[in-house]
Design an enzyme around this catalytic site. Structure first.
Site, short mmCIF file in Angstrom:
data_model
loop_
_atom_site.label_atom_id
_atom_site.label_comp_id
_atom_site.label_asym_id
_atom_site.label_seq_id
_atom_site.Cartn_x
_atom_site.Cartn_y
_atom_site.Cartn_z
N LYS A 1 5.37 -7.14 -8.56
CA LYS A 1 4.16 -7.88 -8.91
C LYS A 1 4.21 -8.53 -10.29
O LYS A 1 3.56 -9.54 -10.51
CB LYS A 1 2.93 -6.97 -8.81
N ASP B 1 -6.06 -9.17 -5.42
CA ASP B 1 -6.47 -7.77 -5.49
C ASP B 1 -7.87 -7.62 -6.09
O ASP B 1 -8.67 -6.80 -5.63
CB ASP B 1 -5.47 -6.96 -6.33
#
Length: 284
Positions: free
Chosen positions: A67, A103
């Site tokens: 990420k 997210d």
């Protein structure tokens, strides 16, 4: 076929993303695919280089451990992803690769009805200092919460707050603080919104348990655990036994996936049944 997307990570076999996106593609009858691809740290640059030239590739979701590592390999970064410092979705657009983070949006989705109300005060107790916590801290700071961030390393928690939520009167503490009973007398919480968020892997299958004493939890707190295996963690089970409202990790997982799905395939995810069919598929 109108295109395909993927989820990449190492390991990747445990990912629920292919089941989620495959379910929605089937419901919409789209001639597209969503796959899982095992991509090592060493192979990340090669993977992206190979996909750049594939006109059928719409993009990919990014899971651990990529990420943050993927950021310097992209052409553009969405402002929110830049603030969070992590990318979980890459989109092939405008002749290049753009990094996004869905997210935060996925995390906030099940809280929207509560956030739409006015509150005298908002406080969130957050456990964890990893990638999920970065999205949670950013999202809740933007929603006006005072944050108490707990981690194994209080110094790391302090640095994360200073980076992602500067200027607020937030607090960083050692995770062990929440393990011991307290006799702190909570004041009147009417008109307030309190959250307890486990944004760490603690309590996940194969991980150490989360040791948390509920004497630290104000009345009326919403208890939210981002762990998805098991769906009902020990934290959530104990919270429900004590009468607290709870939000499980599938809520965030499905919410962030829905945002990515629309970017990949140009259609909103079909969620007309409040995700009940998808939850039945994902839950053991």
């Amino acid at each position: 076929m109108t295109g395909y997307a993927e989820v990449i990570g190492d390991p990747i076999a445990q990912s629920k993303s292919p089941a989620i996106h495959g379910y929605w593609l089937s419901k919409l009858g789209l001639d597209a695919a969503y796959r899982a691809a095992l991509v090592s740290v060493e192979g990340l640059e090669t993977y992206l280089a190979s996909r750049r030239g594939d006109p059928q590739w719409r993009g990919c979701n990014v899971t651990m451990p990529h990420k943050q590592a993927v950021i310097p390999l992209l052409d553009r970064l969405d402002p929110l992803a830049a603030r969070i410092g992590a990318v979980n979705t890459i989109i092939a657009e405008d002749g290049g690769l753009t990094g996004y983070n869905t997210d935060a949006r996925g995390f906030l989705e099940p809280l929207r009805s509560r956030l739409a109300k006015q509150h005298y005060f908002r406080m969130a107790r957050i456990i964890g200092t990893g990638g999920a916590a970065r999205a949670v801290v950013t999202a809740l700071a933007d929603e006006g919460f005072t944050l108490v961030l707990a981690g194994r390393d209080a110094g790391k928690a302090r640095a994360l707050l200073d980076e992602l939520a500067p200027g607020g009167e937030h607090h960083a503490i050692d995770l062990a603080h929440f393990a011991d009973e307290t006799d702190f007398p909570f004041d009147d919480r009417e008109g307030c919104l309190d959250l307890l968020v486990n944004a760490s892997p603690l309590g996940m299958a194969g991980q150490p348990p989360l040791v948390y004493d509920f004497s630290h939890t104000p009345p009326g707190t919403v208890v939210y655990d981002v762990v998805t295996d098991p769906v009902v963690t020990r934290l959530l089970a104990e919270a429900r036994r004590r009468g607290f409202s709870t939000v499980d990790g599938l809520s965030m997982l499905i919410g962030q996936a829905a945002a990515a799905f629309e970017m990949f395939f140009g259609r909103p995810a079909p969620r007309h049944d409040a995700d009940m069919g998808l939850r039945a598929l994902l839950s053991p």
